[in-house]
Design an enzyme around this catalytic site. Structure first.
Site, PDB file in Angstrom:
ATOM      1  N   CYS A 242      34.149  49.887  52.302  1.00 14.14           N
ATOM      2  CA  CYS A 242      33.231  49.346  53.312  1.00 14.14           C
ATOM      3  C   CYS A 242      33.859  48.218  54.121  1.00 14.14           C
ATOM      4  O   CYS A 242      33.578  48.057  55.305  1.00 14.14           O
ATOM      5  CB  CYS A 242      31.961  48.827  52.660  1.00 14.14           C
ATOM      6  SG  CYS A 242      31.013  50.131  51.910  1.00 14.14           S
ATOM      7  N   CYS A 415      47.359  42.987  62.061  1.00 12.66           N
ATOM      8  CA  CYS A 415      46.085  43.712  61.891  1.00 12.66           C
ATOM      9  C   CYS A 415      45.156  42.789  61.111  1.00 12.66           C
ATOM     10  O   CYS A 415      45.376  41.578  61.085  1.00 12.66           O
ATOM     11  CB  CYS A 415      46.298  45.049  61.186  1.00 12.66           C
ATOM     12  SG  CYS A 415      46.833  44.863  59.489  1.00 12.66           S
TER      13      CYS A 415
HETATM   14  N1  LIG Z   1      34.685  47.656  37.562  1.00 10.62           N
HETATM   15  C1  LIG Z   1      33.654  46.977  38.078  1.00 10.62           C
HETATM   16  N2  LIG Z   1      32.929  46.142  37.302  1.00 10.62           N
HETATM   17  C2  LIG Z   1      31.888  45.445  37.820  1.00 10.62           C
HETATM   18  N3  LIG Z   1      31.491  45.539  39.103  1.00 10.62           N
HETATM   19  C3  LIG Z   1      32.171  46.351  39.917  1.00 10.62           C
HETATM   20  C4  LIG Z   1      33.288  47.109  39.452  1.00 10.62           C
HETATM   21  N4  LIG Z   1      33.783  47.822  40.495  1.00 10.62           N
HETATM   22  C5  LIG Z   1      33.000  47.529  41.559  1.00 10.62           C
HETATM   23  N5  LIG Z   1      32.038  46.636  41.221  1.00 10.62           N
HETATM   24  C6  LIG Z   1      30.986  46.078  42.103  1.00 10.62           C
HETATM   25  O1  LIG Z   1      30.335  47.134  42.756  1.00 10.62           O
HETATM   26  C7  LIG Z   1      29.773  46.654  43.968  1.00 10.62           C
HETATM   27  C8  LIG Z   1      29.988  47.693  45.045  1.00 10.62           C
HETATM   28  O2  LIG Z   1      29.154  47.375  46.117  1.00 10.62           O
HETATM   29  P1  LIG Z   1      29.599  47.230  47.635  1.00 10.62           P
HETATM   30  O3  LIG Z   1      30.779  48.063  47.945  1.00 10.62           O
HETATM   31  O4  LIG Z   1      28.366  47.422  48.423  1.00 10.62           O
HETATM   32  O5  LIG Z   1      29.951  45.679  47.660  1.00 10.62           O
HETATM   33  P2  LIG Z   1      31.204  44.763  48.045  1.00 10.62           P
HETATM   34  O6  LIG Z   1      32.406  45.135  47.253  1.00 10.62           O
HETATM   35  O7  LIG Z   1      30.700  43.374  47.917  1.00 10.62           O
HETATM   36  O8  LIG Z   1      31.403  45.081  49.568  1.00 10.62           O
HETATM   37  P3  LIG Z   1      32.536  44.697  50.622  1.00 10.62           P
HETATM   38  O9  LIG Z   1      33.509  45.842  50.518  1.00 10.62           O
HETATM   39  O10 LIG Z   1      31.790  44.661  51.907  1.00 10.62           O
HETATM   40  O11 LIG Z   1      33.122  43.384  50.212  1.00 10.62           O
HETATM   41  C9  LIG Z   1      30.434  45.329  44.284  1.00 10.62           C
HETATM   42  O12 LIG Z   1      29.483  44.297  44.170  1.00 10.62           O
HETATM   43  C10 LIG Z   1      31.540  45.203  43.233  1.00 10.62           C
HETATM   44  O13 LIG Z   1      31.731  43.875  42.815  1.00 10.62           O
END
Ligand SMILES: Nc1ncnc2c1ncn2[C@@H]1O[C@H](COP(=O)(O)OP(=O)(O)OP(=O)(O)O)[C@@H](O)[C@H]1O
Ligand SMILES: [Zn+2]
Length: 462
Positions: A242, A415
């Site tokens: 994202c 970039c």
């Molecule tokens: N192995 C993991 N253990 C715990 N949480 C996880 C793990 N992998 C991913 N996540 C969590 O899953 C969520 C995925 O949600 P999302 O992609 O909407 O959020 P994000 O990573 O905050 O977004 P962005 O890419 O905009 O920063 C995140 O909050 C991330 O921290």
């Protein structure tokens, strides 16, 4: 001599970065493990999920509108209140999912996320608010959930799901009935899948990117697991997340709600519609499509007849990428082909003639740019779009005509994070002396976000 010092300094910087990454990983694992121990000590105090057989008057009032559904009724509602669901990731999918599960009266919700709430999360991660910026997402989500329905057991886990803790979390102490994958990276998808197969739990999985979403239920009623469909991971640099590709907040909202629907159907005993189907949502066209998935594979490494994966693995190594989407850093160039943002600042400060080529897509350049830059998106460079290449040719010509440069024109490529710019340098190296005049190419390491962090705090971050 100077060159040697610069090269040693660059090497040192790289090693320092690697060390910082390793420290972060170690720290997370240590914190995660100790938190898990603490947490499990504290949750042993939680009353076991009651084997309720009837509903209280308050329950009847609260759930009256869904109790009227013949598909759910009292038996379904009672079943919901005796079930527990582990939500992996409290982001764009996890927030709406958890919200609807709590509202519908699920018995226990485990809310797991290692990250903290950031401003750029709020457009879609609807349990978090301006008041919870900087808080662990697991705690922020748990607060919102408890305000919505104080009767459900809500267990926040502020830690990274890993091979060390996944089975323990899902299977032991609290025993989750269903797992929902709301994560955003490939290693975690394999990890959650394998953990669900090894513990025999249904896995309700979804994803969302840009204007599109997908949903499937794995490892349920004889259907395939994630590995049956994807035995090997995709090449790491083909995966978009994202923060690279963007996402309209309502799209994960829709997919998270659909995930909640499937969890509720499974938890209330109605079964799912997607254990052998993949649902695809196209938000641009406003269209849903559903396709039949290939069946469970006898040769699957984890759920097949003679599995080779009998315990959890090193998924970051298996996938060749990190189990977070935060620090994907490519290293495609030699140190001679790269400069740091500090080094580039010197070029600017000393008014050294050069071309600054920004290779981000136009939508990103519209958000923010360095004033002197010209823009040719990486994709246009790769396709050698002549109109765009002319922009660069003209700029080189301009510098030469002013007589400020007699030798090769230096072209600095930038970039957002310093990954695409490295690819662009590789493309341009091949064009130098052919499609364009010979130029000296340098990638600006860490890109515009490093510029914002280290040089100009007033430069917007996105
Ligand atoms: N192995 C993991 N253990 C715990 N949480 C996880 C793990 N992998 C991913 N996540 C969590 O899953 C969520 C995925 O949600 P999302 O992609 O909407 O959020 P994000 O990573 O905050 O977004 P962005 O890419 O905009 O920063 C995140 O909050 C991330 O921290
Ligand atoms: Zn399988």
């Amino acid at each position: 001599m100077d060159d040697e010092i610069v090269s040693l300094k660059t090497k040192l910087l790289e090693k320092e970065r690697e060390l910082a990454d390793l420290k972060r990983k170690l720290d997370q694992t240590e914190k995660g493990n100790s938190r898990l121990t603490e947490l499990h000590e504290s949750v042993t105090d939680l009353p076991p999920l009651k084997s309720l057989t009837t509903l209280s008057n308050e329950d009847i009032m609260r759930f009256s509108r869904q109790l009227l559904l013949p598909e759910l009724g009292v038996p379904g509602q009672v079943s919901l209140s005796n079930k527990s669901v582990l939500v992996v990731g409290c982001g764009g999918l996890g927030c709406p999912l958890a919200q609807y599960l709590a509202a519908a009266g699920i018995g226990r919700l485990g809310l797991l996320d290692y990250d903290v709430v950031e401003l750029s999360n709020l457009h879609r991660q609807v349990l978090h608010t301006e008041l919870t910026l900087g808080q662990p997402k697991a705690l922020s989500a748990a607060g919102a959930i408890s305000r919505l329905n104080s009767a459900i057991q809500c267990v926040p886990y502020h830690l990274q799901l890993s091979r060390e803790n996944a089975i323990q979390l899902i299977q032991h102490v609290l025993m989750y009935d269903i797992v929902a994958d709301c994560s955003d990276n490939v290693p975690t998808r394999y990890l959650v899948n394998d953990a669900c197969v090894l513990t025999g739990k249904p896995l309700v999985s979804a994803s969302a990117l840009r204007m599109e979403g997908q949903l499937t239920v794995y490892n349920y009623r004889g259907g395939p697991c994630y590995r049956c469909l994807y035995p090997s991971p995709p090449p790491p640099d083909t995966v978009t997340n994202c923060s690279d590709g963007g996402v309209l907040g309502v799209v994960p909202g829709i997919m998270g709600c659909l995930q909640a629907l499937e969890v509720l159907k499974i938890a209330s005993g109605q079964g799912s519609s997607f254990e052998k189907q993949l649902l695809m949502f196209d938000g641009q066209e406003g269209r849903f499509r559903s396709i039949q998935l290939r069946a469970k594979q006898a040769g699957c490494a984890v759920c097949g007849e003679t599995p080779t994966v009998t315990q959890l693995q090193d998924y970051e190594r298996f996938c060749g990428s990190a189990a977070t989407d935060k620090c994907r850093r490519l290293n495609l160039l030699t140190k001679e082909q790269r400069v740091s943002v500090q080094e580039y600042k010197e070029i600017v400060d000393t008014s050294t003639p050069h071309v600054l080529l920004d290779v981000r897509p136009k939508v990103e350049v519209d958000i923010c740019r360095l004033k002197t830059s010209i823009n040719i998106p990486l994709a246009s460079l790769e396709e050698k779009k002549s109109e765009q290449i002319t922009l660069l040719k003209d700029k080189i010509c301009e510098l030469k005509q002013h007589g400020s440069i007699t030798s090769q024109v230096p072209v600095f490529v930038v970039c957002k994070l310093g990954n695409d710019s490295q690819k662009a340098v590789q493309v341009l190296e091949k064009m130098s002396g052919k499609e364009i005049e010979p130029v000296t190419l340098k990638d600006i390491g860490g890109g515009l976000m490093a510029w914002a962090n280290k040089i100009d705090p007033s430069f917007p971050q996105y």
